[in-house]
Design a protein around this motif. Structure first.
Motif, PDB file in Angstrom:
ATOM      1  N   VAL A 181       0.369  -0.840   0.137  1.00 57.43           N
ATOM      2  CA  VAL A 181       0.252  -0.102   0.197  1.00 57.43           C
ATOM      3  C   VAL A 181       0.918   1.348   0.009  1.00 57.43           C
ATOM      4  O   VAL A 181      -0.021   2.118  -0.892  1.00 57.43           O
ATOM      5  N   LEU A 182       1.965   1.331   0.955  1.00 58.41           N
ATOM      6  CA  LEU A 182       2.720   1.801   0.849  1.00 58.41           C
ATOM      7  C   LEU A 182       3.476   2.974  -0.637  1.00 58.41           C
ATOM      8  O   LEU A 182       3.717   4.046  -1.172  1.00 58.41           O
ATOM      9  N   ILE A 183       3.599   1.469  -1.210  1.00 60.09           N
ATOM     10  CA  ILE A 183       4.413   2.068  -2.366  1.00 60.09           C
ATOM     11  C   ILE A 183       3.915   2.247  -3.917  1.00 60.09           C
ATOM     12  O   ILE A 183       4.107   3.303  -4.113  1.00 60.09           O
ATOM     13  N   VAL A 184       2.461   2.044  -3.475  1.00 58.42           N
ATOM     14  CA  VAL A 184       1.777   2.398  -3.980  1.00 58.42           C
ATOM     15  C   VAL A 184       0.846   3.737  -4.282  1.00 58.42           C
ATOM     16  O   VAL A 184       1.015   4.537  -5.644  1.00 58.42           O
ATOM     17  N   VAL A 185       1.118   3.998  -3.176  1.00 56.31           N
ATOM     18  CA  VAL A 185       0.560   5.617  -2.491  1.00 56.31           C
ATOM     19  C   VAL A 185       2.039   6.293  -2.713  1.00 56.31           C
ATOM     20  O   VAL A 185       1.617   7.472  -3.828  1.00 56.31           O
ATOM     21  N   GLY A 186       3.013   5.720  -2.590  1.00 61.92           N
ATOM     22  CA  GLY A 186       4.256   6.439  -3.212  1.00 61.92           C
ATOM     23  C   GLY A 186       4.429   6.635  -4.853  1.00 61.92           C
ATOM     24  O   GLY A 186       4.594   8.225  -5.437  1.00 61.92           O
ATOM     25  N   LEU A 187       3.925   5.738  -5.559  1.00 63.35           N
ATOM     26  CA  LEU A 187       4.394   5.688  -6.721  1.00 63.35           C
ATOM     27  C   LEU A 187       3.045   7.104  -7.046  1.00 63.35           C
ATOM     28  O   LEU A 187       3.408   7.564  -8.058  1.00 63.35           O
ATOM     29  N   LEU A 188       2.255   6.357  -6.767  1.00 61.93           N
ATOM     30  CA  LEU A 188       0.662   7.925  -7.104  1.00 61.93           C
ATOM     31  C   LEU A 188       1.337   8.823  -6.870  1.00 61.93           C
ATOM     32  O   LEU A 188       1.292  10.183  -7.552  1.00 61.93           O
ATOM     33  N   VAL A 189       1.422   9.553  -5.559  1.00 61.62           N
ATOM     34  CA  VAL A 189       1.597  10.713  -5.277  1.00 61.62           C
ATOM     35  C   VAL A 189       2.820  11.385  -6.126  1.00 61.62           C
ATOM     36  O   VAL A 189       2.821  12.340  -6.539  1.00 61.62           O
ATOM     37  N   GLY A 190       4.677  10.322  -6.339  1.00 63.17           N
ATOM     38  CA  GLY A 190       5.412  11.019  -6.993  1.00 63.17           C
ATOM     39  C   GLY A 190       5.096  11.175  -8.555  1.00 63.17           C
ATOM     40  O   GLY A 190       4.869  12.122  -8.561  1.00 63.17           O
ATOM     41  N   PRO A 191       5.702  10.116  -9.891  1.00 61.75           N
ATOM     42  CA  PRO A 191       5.256   9.993 -10.860  1.00 61.75           C
ATOM     43  C   PRO A 191       3.771  10.775 -10.974  1.00 61.75           C
ATOM     44  O   PRO A 191       3.119  11.770 -11.959  1.00 61.75           O
ATOM     45  N   GLY A 192       2.362  10.193 -10.784  1.00 62.25           N
ATOM     46  CA  GLY A 192       1.348  10.601 -10.972  1.00 62.25           C
ATOM     47  C   GLY A 192       1.006  11.794 -10.121  1.00 62.25           C
ATOM     48  O   GLY A 192       0.392  12.547 -10.959  1.00 62.25           O
ATOM     49  N   GLY A 193       1.225  12.417  -8.955  1.00 63.38           N
ATOM     50  CA  GLY A 193       1.269  13.204  -8.913  1.00 63.38           C
ATOM     51  C   GLY A 193       1.325  14.692  -9.472  1.00 63.38           C
ATOM     52  O   GLY A 193       1.069  15.461  -9.659  1.00 63.38           O
ATOM     53  N   VAL A 194       2.602  14.511  -9.759  1.00 66.99           N
ATOM     54  CA  VAL A 194       3.486  15.791 -10.276  1.00 66.99           C
ATOM     55  C   VAL A 194       2.581  16.301 -11.841  1.00 66.99           C
ATOM     56  O   VAL A 194       2.596  17.021 -12.417  1.00 66.99           O
ATOM     57  N   SER A 195       2.325  14.869 -12.663  1.00 65.96           N
ATOM     58  CA  SER A 195       1.729  14.768 -13.859  1.00 65.96           C
ATOM     59  C   SER A 195       0.298  15.409 -13.456  1.00 65.96           C
ATOM     60  O   SER A 195      -0.321  16.576 -13.983  1.00 65.96           O
ATOM     61  N   ILE A 196       0.115  15.113 -12.420  1.00 69.68           N
ATOM     62  CA  ILE A 196      -1.660  16.305 -12.359  1.00 69.68           C
ATOM     63  C   ILE A 196      -1.493  17.990 -11.608  1.00 69.68           C
ATOM     64  O   ILE A 196      -2.822  18.113 -12.031  1.00 69.68           O
ATOM     65  N   PHE A 197      -0.617  17.819 -10.705  1.00 69.70           N
ATOM     66  CA  PHE A 197       0.034  19.531 -10.848  1.00 69.70           C
ATOM     67  C   PHE A 197       0.217  19.844 -11.728  1.00 69.70           C
ATOM     68  O   PHE A 197       0.327  21.194 -11.308  1.00 69.70           O
ATOM     69  N   THR A 198       0.833  19.802 -12.497  1.00 69.22           N
ATOM     70  CA  THR A 198       1.564  20.350 -13.514  1.00 69.22           C
ATOM     71  C   THR A 198       0.863  20.679 -15.031  1.00 69.22           C
ATOM     72  O   THR A 198      -0.003  19.453 -15.597  1.00 69.22           O
TER      73      THR A 198
END
Length: 47
Positions: free
Chosen positions: A30-47
């Motif tokens: 769960v922590l790894i999946v959330v980390g991957l969503l926040v990292g590359p996924g979060g960057v693409s969502i917020f930019t």
């Protein structure tokens, strides 16, 4: 903002790896999946 998201993502993934090593497989995944969503996924969502 982007740097902050990447730092949070790295911390989550490292925490997930340590959780798996300690035997908490589900929590680690769960922590790894959330980390991957926040990292590359979060960057693409917020930019």
């Amino acid at each position: 903002m982007v740097t902050l998201l990447w730092i949070i993502a790295v911390i989550l993934v490292i925490a997930g790896i340590f959780a798996i090593i300690r035997g908490q497989l589900l929590w680690g995944i769960v922590l790894i999946v959330v980390g991957l969503l926040v990292g590359p996924g979060g960057v693409s969502i917020f930019t």
